[in-house]
Enzyme design. Structure first.
Site, short mmCIF file in Angstrom:
data_model
loop_
_atom_site.label_atom_id
_atom_site.label_comp_id
_atom_site.label_asym_id
_atom_site.label_seq_id
_atom_site.Cartn_x
_atom_site.Cartn_y
_atom_site.Cartn_z
N THR A 2 0.74 -1.24 -0.04
CA THR A 2 0.04 0.00 -0.07
C THR A 2 0.78 1.08 0.11
O THR A 2 1.53 1.36 1.03
CB THR A 2 -1.01 0.06 1.20
OG1 THR A 2 -1.55 -1.32 1.31
CG2 THR A 2 -2.04 1.06 1.27
N LYS A 7 0.22 4.89 8.70
CA LYS A 7 0.94 5.17 7.41
C LYS A 7 -0.13 5.58 6.40
O LYS A 7 0.07 6.59 5.80
CB LYS A 7 1.76 3.94 6.92
CG LYS A 7 2.68 3.99 5.75
CD LYS A 7 1.93 3.33 4.48
CE LYS A 7 1.77 1.64 5.01
NZ LYS A 7 1.13 1.03 3.92
N LYS A 25 -7.03 1.78 -3.02
CA LYS A 25 -6.79 1.16 -1.98
C LYS A 25 -6.91 2.10 -0.85
O LYS A 25 -7.20 1.80 0.39
CB LYS A 25 -5.45 0.47 -2.07
CG LYS A 25 -4.65 0.01 -0.94
CD LYS A 25 -5.62 -0.99 -0.30
CE LYS A 25 -4.97 -1.46 1.05
NZ LYS A 25 -5.72 -2.40 1.84
P1 NAP Z 1 4.70 -6.69 7.56
O1 NAP Z 1 4.17 -8.04 8.20
O2 NAP Z 1 5.18 -5.55 8.60
O3 NAP Z 1 5.70 -6.92 6.57
C1 NAP Z 1 6.47 -5.85 5.98
C2 NAP Z 1 7.30 -6.39 4.96
O4 NAP Z 1 8.45 -5.27 4.46
C3 NAP Z 1 8.55 -7.46 5.73
O5 NAP Z 1 8.91 -8.23 4.51
C4 NAP Z 1 9.62 -6.33 6.18
O6 NAP Z 1 10.70 -6.99 6.16
C5 NAP Z 1 9.53 -5.36 4.82
N1 NAP Z 1 10.41 -4.36 4.98
C6 NAP Z 1 10.03 -3.28 5.66
N2 NAP Z 1 10.97 -2.27 5.76
C7 NAP Z 1 12.08 -2.60 4.88
C8 NAP Z 1 13.08 -2.27 4.35
N3 NAP Z 1 13.65 -0.72 4.87
N4 NAP Z 1 13.77 -2.95 3.80
C9 NAP Z 1 13.63 -3.90 3.17
N5 NAP Z 1 12.32 -4.58 3.63
C10 NAP Z 1 11.50 -3.87 4.41
O7 NAP Z 1 3.46 -6.07 6.95
P2 NAP Z 1 2.09 -6.55 6.34
O8 NAP Z 1 1.07 -6.72 7.15
O9 NAP Z 1 2.58 -7.77 5.42
O10 NAP Z 1 1.87 -5.29 5.22
C11 NAP Z 1 2.60 -5.25 3.89
C12 NAP Z 1 1.79 -4.26 2.97
O11 NAP Z 1 0.63 -4.68 2.92
C13 NAP Z 1 1.81 -2.88 3.85
O12 NAP Z 1 1.96 -2.14 2.79
C14 NAP Z 1 0.38 -2.97 4.17
O13 NAP Z 1 -0.27 -1.59 4.44
C15 NAP Z 1 -0.30 -3.80 3.20
N6 NAP Z 1 -1.35 -4.50 3.62
C16 NAP Z 1 -1.50 -5.16 4.77
C17 NAP Z 1 -2.66 -5.72 5.29
C18 NAP Z 1 -2.75 -6.28 6.30
O14 NAP Z 1 -3.82 -6.66 6.95
N7 NAP Z 1 -1.63 -6.84 7.27
C19 NAP Z 1 -3.86 -5.81 4.46
C20 NAP Z 1 -3.70 -5.07 3.14
C21 NAP Z 1 -2.49 -4.34 3.09
P3 NAP Z 1 11.40 -7.66 7.44
O15 NAP Z 1 10.56 -9.13 7.72
O16 NAP Z 1 12.78 -7.73 7.53
O17 NAP Z 1 10.90 -6.87 8.72
#
Ligand code: NAP
Length: 295
Positions: free
Chosen positions: A96, A239, A171
């Site tokens: 997102t 965010k 989104k």
């Molecule tokens: P998450 O569990 O926090 O995962 C984030 C990912 O990004 C991890 O692989 C993390 O790596 C990586 N990352 C963060 N900062 C980084 C950096 N500086 N360099 C390299 N890798 C980095 O988040 P998520 O819930 O999966 O969400 C991912 C995306 O989908 C976001 O944009 C979120 O807004 C969106 N989203 C989430 C949901 C939900 O319900 N969770 C639903 C729809 C959309 P590490 O493992 O090393 O930390």
């Protein structure tokens, strides 16, 4: 079958990658924290050393990262995705982000002779694991048709929102409703509790009426159970609220209620663990009132 790379194995990327591997696509993964790739080695996936290495040789590259700075670093940084992207490949960013980040990615992909789609998703951890996400896609329809069989392995509904950046814009509209709903739920349960009502009764009454929703059922139950285990992190919805306000500025759109909701979630990040689920927004109100909402 196309060779697929998934970059970012967080809550969402992990579930998506498992479904892609399960569908038989030759898979390469990369994640900043390498230990999260261990289970993929056991599934037979290749673990890349860098985002560039992951993208090299892949027909389709999916990125699923926290926020615009993470996407920019992984895409444009040293040994980044763009360096490895091959001619004819398709880069799909499912993170997102704001539409301007999508436009930058599209332009860089084009420079490598590759295509780009922004495809953020609706649905949380459970939908990512079940392969029932809603994909909100921006970009060329013909490119979308090419990658549709893969996308239908991670989701069960694809909405083509328009050209590049329109998936990202859609989104943000989608998450505006989620954020407002969570704030309304927290305020409703807090008001009810302080008025001497059982918050379970309040939740049941709301969910029995036209105002009821699956979100209220799920997150209301979590609040009453004091279960703040993360499906979608508080820091990530904050965010998104910031991205909504940037979009509001860019399009000269007044969003007065969203501005207030953004501040509530900003406060919650100080009063609750920013990594906890966004329903912990209730903890901002609890800190302000000294009243705890529970069964
Ligand atoms: P998450 O569990 O926090 O995962 C984030 C990912 O990004 C991890 O692989 C993390 O790596 C990586 N990352 C963060 N900062 C980084 C950096 N500086 N360099 C390299 N890798 C980095 O988040 P998520 O819930 O999966 O969400 C991912 C995306 O989908 C976001 O944009 C979120 O807004 C969106 N989203 C989430 C949901 C939900 O319900 N969770 C639903 C729809 C959309 P590490 O493992 O090393 O930390």
């Amino acid at each position: 079958m196309e060779r697929v790379a998934v970059i970012g194995l967080g809550i969402m990327g992990r579930g998506m990658a498992i479904n892609i591997a399960g569908a038989g696509y030759p898979l390469t993964v990369w994640n900043r924290t390498r230990s999260k790739t261990d289970e993929f080695t056991k599934m037979g996936a290749r673990v890349a050393d860098t985002p560039k290495d992951a993208a090299a040789g892949a027909d389709i590259v999916i990125t699923m990262l926290s926020d615009p700075p993470a996407v920019e670093l992984v895409a444009f940084g040293r040994d980044g995705v763009i360096e490895g992207l091959g001619e004819g490949a398709v880069l799909i960013d499912c993170s997102t982000v704001d539409p301007s980040t999508s436009l930058k990615l599209a332009s860089a992909a084009k420079g490598k002779g590759a295509d780009f789609l922004d495809s953020p998703v609706g649905g949380s951890r459970d939908a990512a694991e079940a392969g029932t996400l809603v994909l909100m896609v921006g970009g060329d329809k013909a490119v979308l048709e090419k990658v549709k069989p893969l996308l239908m392995r991670v989701g069960n509904k694809i909405v083509h929102a328009g050209d590049t950046g329109k998936g990202a814009a859609l989104k943000l509209c989608f998450n505006l409703v989620i954020a407002h709903s969570a704030a309304a739920l927290a305020e409703t349960l807090m008001l009810g509790t302080r008025a001497g009502l059982d918050p379970g009764l309040v939740l049941d009454a709301v969910n029995s009426s036209i105002a009821g929703s699956r979100l209220y059922e799920w997150k209301g139950g979590c609040i009453l159970d004091r279960d703040f285990s993360t499906n979608f992190a508080l820091k990530l919805i904050h965010k998104d609220l910031n991205l909504m306000m940037s979009a509001a500025y860019a399009t000269n759109t007044p969003l007065p209620v969203t501005a207030a909701v953004k501040e509530l979630f900003g406060q919650a990040k100080s009063f609750a663990d920013p990594e906890s689920d966004y329903c912990s927004v209730i903890q901002a109100l609890e800190t302000l009132t000294g009243t705890v909402v529970k069964k």
